[in-house]
Design a protein around this motif. Structure first.
Motif: not given
Length: 227
Positions: A97-109, A198-200
């Motif tokens: 998960g990148i940026c928003r993707g990390a945030q959404l993963l966290n929220v989904r859990l 961040w955005h790797p």
């Protein structure tokens, strides 16, 4: 050797640059990119790994919070990516998960987010930049440390929200100088399950950043061979 298919999510329109760079990194390590947009919801796609890319803020409705800032949400994208995250969790697929993707993963859990960061900044600039001008503090003994090495690393910063409380089974593996989470991981997931703030993809000229994409593709290949 078969090439693992890596689903790369994003908005219905735009984000051409970052999605192209993610696809380039996936190809570099032998993966086959599959670009998925909200318009693809409901179609059957086979994939062996997932990259949830950056973009608009996550709707606070998803973590039962009231909006604290002027909203910029993409509900269609939220719906698509929630479904893909759920599938990755159920099938135990590697996910980055990148940026928003990390945030959404966290929220989904079951985790929550800080909706604004400026008031929480003390030692880190709140400016947005694709350049690696921000300090990442990597926690020892984590998957992130195994991939990028321990100590500190340089990262970019293109976000105005961040992880607050971690979701179920997640742990913080990297922070910035203000102790705000910059990376989360789920050690019991099996294959790679990592979220980075961040955005790797904008830093693929740096070997330590490419290591994230290499690990994702290698994990997807191993998962593909077991199924």
């Amino acid at each position: 050797m078969a090439r693992p298919v890596i689903a790369i999510t994003g908005p219905q329109r735009g984000a051409f640059g970052p999605r192209t760079l993610v696809a380039l990194a996936v190809r570099l390590y032998g993966g086959r990119p599959l670009q998925l947009r909200p318009g693809d919801a409901g179609r059957v796609h086979r994939f062996d790994g997932v990259v949830i890319t950056g973009g608009h803020d996550v709707n606070p409705v998803l973590y039962a919070a009231a909006p604290e800032v002027e909203p910029r949400y993409d509900e269609a994208r939220d719906e698509l990516e929630v479904a893909i995250i759920d599938e990755a969790l159920e099938r135990r697929l590697p996910l980055l998960g990148i940026c928003r993707g990390a945030q959404l993963l966290n929220v989904r859990l079951g985790g929550t987010l800080f909706q604004e960061l400026k008031s929480r900044r003390r030692r880190t600039s709140n400016r947005w930049t694709v350049l690696p001008l921000k300090t990442l503090c990597i926690r020892p003994g984590t998957v992130l440390a195994r991939l990028m090495g321990e100590g500190t690393a340089r990262i970019n910063s293109l976000h105005n929200q961040a992880i607050d409380l971690c979701g179920q089974g997640l742990q913080i593996s990297g922070t910035d100088l203000d102790e705000l989470p910059q990376a989360i991981e789920k050690p019991d997931h099996g294959p790679l399950l990592l979220g980075v703030q961040w955005h790797p993809e904008f830093l693929i000229f740096m070997k330590r950043q490419r290591a994230l994409f290499r690990a994702l593709v290698e994990s997807a290949r191993e998962t593909m061979q077991r199924t």
